[in-house]
Design a protein around this motif. Structure first.
Motif, PDB file in Angstrom:
ATOM      1  N   ALA A 334      -5.720 -22.504  12.896  1.00 49.53           N
ATOM      2  CA  ALA A 334      -5.881 -22.018  14.317  1.00 49.53           C
ATOM      3  C   ALA A 334      -7.323 -22.851  14.770  1.00 49.53           C
ATOM      4  N   ALA A 335      -7.293 -23.245  15.957  1.00 50.87           N
ATOM      5  CA  ALA A 335      -8.605 -23.822  16.531  1.00 50.87           C
ATOM      6  C   ALA A 335      -9.061 -23.237  17.669  1.00 50.87           C
ATOM      7  N   PRO A 390      -5.066 -14.043  11.806  1.00 47.18           N
ATOM      8  CA  PRO A 390      -4.623 -12.557  12.751  1.00 47.18           C
ATOM      9  C   PRO A 390      -3.276 -13.126  13.584  1.00 47.18           C
ATOM     10  N   LYS A 391      -2.469 -12.076  13.676  1.00 47.57           N
ATOM     11  CA  LYS A 391      -1.296 -12.532  14.438  1.00 47.57           C
ATOM     12  C   LYS A 391      -0.664 -11.321  15.304  1.00 47.57           C
ATOM     13  N   THR A 392      -0.212 -11.299  16.611  1.00 48.43           N
ATOM     14  CA  THR A 392       0.553 -10.248  17.245  1.00 48.43           C
ATOM     15  C   THR A 392       1.757  -9.732  16.546  1.00 48.43           C
ATOM     16  N   ALA A 393       2.486  -8.892  17.014  1.00 48.93           N
ATOM     17  CA  ALA A 393       3.563  -8.510  16.283  1.00 48.93           C
ATOM     18  C   ALA A 393       4.823  -9.671  16.388  1.00 48.93           C
ATOM     19  N   SER A 394       4.755 -10.476  17.605  1.00 51.50           N
ATOM     20  CA  SER A 394       5.700 -11.425  17.573  1.00 51.50           C
ATOM     21  C   SER A 394       5.225 -13.004  17.005  1.00 51.50           C
ATOM     22  N   GLY A 395       4.373 -12.781  16.112  1.00 52.34           N
ATOM     23  CA  GLY A 395       3.859 -13.926  15.528  1.00 52.34           C
ATOM     24  C   GLY A 395       2.898 -14.899  16.263  1.00 52.34           C
ATOM     25  N   LYS A 396       2.387 -14.617  17.169  1.00 48.29           N
ATOM     26  CA  LYS A 396       1.461 -15.465  18.068  1.00 48.29           C
ATOM     27  C   LYS A 396       0.091 -15.056  17.314  1.00 48.29           C
ATOM     28  N   ILE A 397      -0.888 -16.245  17.454  1.00 49.79           N
ATOM     29  CA  ILE A 397      -2.295 -16.356  16.707  1.00 49.79           C
ATOM     30  C   ILE A 397      -2.866 -15.655  17.883  1.00 49.79           C
ATOM     31  N   ARG A 398      -3.955 -14.626  17.109  1.00 49.90           N
ATOM     32  CA  ARG A 398      -4.896 -14.114  18.113  1.00 49.90           C
ATOM     33  C   ARG A 398      -6.171 -14.778  17.917  1.00 49.90           C
ATOM     34  N   ARG A 399      -5.983 -15.655  18.786  1.00 46.62           N
ATOM     35  CA  ARG A 399      -7.202 -16.287  18.984  1.00 46.62           C
ATOM     36  C   ARG A 399      -8.607 -15.842  19.644  1.00 46.62           C
ATOM     37  N   ALA A 400      -8.221 -14.745  20.612  1.00 52.32           N
ATOM     38  CA  ALA A 400      -9.291 -13.903  20.932  1.00 52.32           C
ATOM     39  C   ALA A 400     -10.119 -13.289  19.960  1.00 52.32           C
ATOM     40  N   GLU A 401      -9.452 -12.690  18.632  1.00 50.66           N
ATOM     41  CA  GLU A 401     -10.200 -12.336  17.762  1.00 50.66           C
ATOM     42  C   GLU A 401     -10.919 -13.361  16.801  1.00 50.66           C
ATOM     43  N   LEU A 402     -10.346 -14.401  16.967  1.00 48.84           N
ATOM     44  CA  LEU A 402     -11.184 -15.371  16.029  1.00 48.84           C
ATOM     45  C   LEU A 402     -12.253 -15.889  16.851  1.00 48.84           C
ATOM     46  N   ARG A 403     -12.034 -16.115  17.976  1.00 49.78           N
ATOM     47  CA  ARG A 403     -13.334 -16.558  19.011  1.00 49.78           C
ATOM     48  C   ARG A 403     -14.537 -15.467  18.726  1.00 49.78           C
ATOM     49  N   ALA A 404     -13.908 -14.235  18.688  1.00 45.64           N
ATOM     50  CA  ALA A 404     -15.188 -13.311  18.670  1.00 45.64           C
ATOM     51  C   ALA A 404     -15.836 -13.294  17.498  1.00 45.64           C
TER      52      ALA A 404
END
Length: 408
Positions: A334-335, A390-404
């Motif tokens: 993830a970037a 970290p991902k949502t239930a549908s498998g998308k990366i939670r980039r907001a969590e990584l940015r935080a």
């Protein structure tokens, strides 16, 4: 649907708090499912487990006459799908009856199942792609739908396709990536068409499937609220990494880098969120940043809040991630943006390894690899290693969590 009941599919991985939120928002009259999963449904909701459902449907037992078909308007509710956002509680998108027959557009021009074929959409229940492609799209094309109750196992996925003679396989990008990394790709005689949607698919993964199976992956794009909007259209050449072209009749435009859709041209557009007024604006802003090439193919750059601006350069996270996962040691990446006093922001990469030892030496190797794969200004100046993303239930990366985590 014919009796006027409204379906609310749920992911089997939901926990008590998730179910409580859905009950509070949607107020369901009945919950159906496996008996052990129904234990997490809040009290006050009537439940019917598979054992009881089986008894009701047993034709050897006396049965009451089936419910009569309801007289339904195209705008009457048919389906509720909760959206998985990066922040806040999930919202309940309401789709009307026209959503069902409106699926014929993507079923014919993107999904592509033919009469007499067998189609397998592997998406978990609760995901909007599952709601429209597990049954509806195959049936609209005259095909049969295949269901598999087991967990995803890369080693057995192609074996199942061989054994069951699957003709159309619809998978999430993550599944395609894992198959490309963890299995030996080989031709499957019955397979005719591969489709993918949910997030962008890396060009190198698409090339691996073309080399190993002799098939292109037809990527597509849509949202919970809109249904399918674009796709690598049936009968047209695939461009690796592109999300395809607009489906016939759907009017899309790019407004300052953001993809927007004219509501009236989208037959599967939702009506409202539960608890909110109907959506009546002419244009729907997707929040996704894309660009188009000269032939009308669309290319995903990232979410509106995911695009990284570094020294004035606009950097789509997907470009960096694609370069990273093309390295043999990388399983996922993830970037995100990280604040920088001189450049405003720099690219920070979080990497899940397939092999190798995390450390400064491998980080430098990955940085040089990205520079070789794409424009050097896109390379991650910070590389971190993690066990998972970290991902949502549908498998998308939670980039907001990584940015935080980086203070961005």
């Amino acid at each position: 649907f014919r009796i006027g009941a409204v379906a609310l599919p749920c992911n089997t991985q939901l926990r008590a708090a998730d179910l409580a939120h859905r009950v509070a928002v949607a107020d369901p009259a009945l919950a159906l499912g496996e008996d052990d999963l129904l234990d997490g449904v809040p009290g006050g909701v009537e439940c019917m487990g598979l054992t009881e459902i089986g008894a009701v449907l047993d034709e050897e037992r006396p049965q009451a006459p089936p419910a009569a078909a309801a007289d339904l308007d195209p705008e009457d509710p048919a389906l509720i799908v909760f959206t998985s956002g990066t922040t806040g509680e999930a919202r309940a998108a309401v789709h009307p009856q026209r959503y069902l027959f409106g699926q014929r557009l993507q079923a014919e021009h993107w999904f592509g199942a033919r009469p007499g074929e067998l189609a397998w959409c592997t998406a978990a229940s609760g995901w909007s792609k599952s709601a429209r492609n597990a049954f509806i799209a195959p049936w609209l094309g005259g095909a049969a739908a295949y269901l598999h109750a087991g967990r995803f196992d890369p080693a057995e996925r192609l074996a199942i396709c061989e054994r069951e003679r699957i003709n159309v396989l619809c998978q999430a990008p993550t599944e395609y990536r894992m198959l490309a990394k963890r299995t030996e790709l080989r031709p499957v005689p019955s397979l005719r068409r591969l489709v993918s949607a949910g997030e962008p698919l890396n060009p190198e993964v698409m090339r691996a499937f073309h080399s190993g199976l002799g098939l292109d992956i037809h990527d597509g794009y849509g949202q919970t609220e809109t249904g399918a909007l674009t796709g690598a259209l049936a009968g047209e050449p695939v461009r690796d990494g592109s999300m395809g072209k607009p489906l016939p009749g759907i009017e899309l435009r790019i407004d300052e880098g953001e993809l927007v859709v004219r509501r009236a041209t989208c037959p599967t557009f939702f009506t409202r969120y539960l608890g909110s007024d109907p959506y009546v604006e002419e244009w729907w802003r997707t929040g996704d940043r894309v660009h188009a090439d000269g032939d009308g193919h669309l290319w995903f750059e990232g979410r509106d809040d995911d695009v990284i601006i570094s020294s004035g350069y606009r950097i789509g996270p997907f470009e960096v991630e694609s370069a990273l996962v093309s390295h043999p040691a990388v399983s996922e990446a993830a970037a995100v943006a990280a604040p920088d006093a001189e450049r405003g922001a720099i690219v920070r990469a979080i990497v899940v390894l397939r092999s190798g030892e995390p450390g400064d030496e491998l980080a430098r190797e990955l940085q040089e690899h990205v520079k070789r794969q794409t424009a050097p200004y896109k390379y991650p100046r910070v590389v971190e290693f993690a066990e998972s993303l970290p991902k949502t239930a549908s498998g998308k990366i939670r980039r907001a969590e990584l940015r935080a985590g980086a203070g961005a």
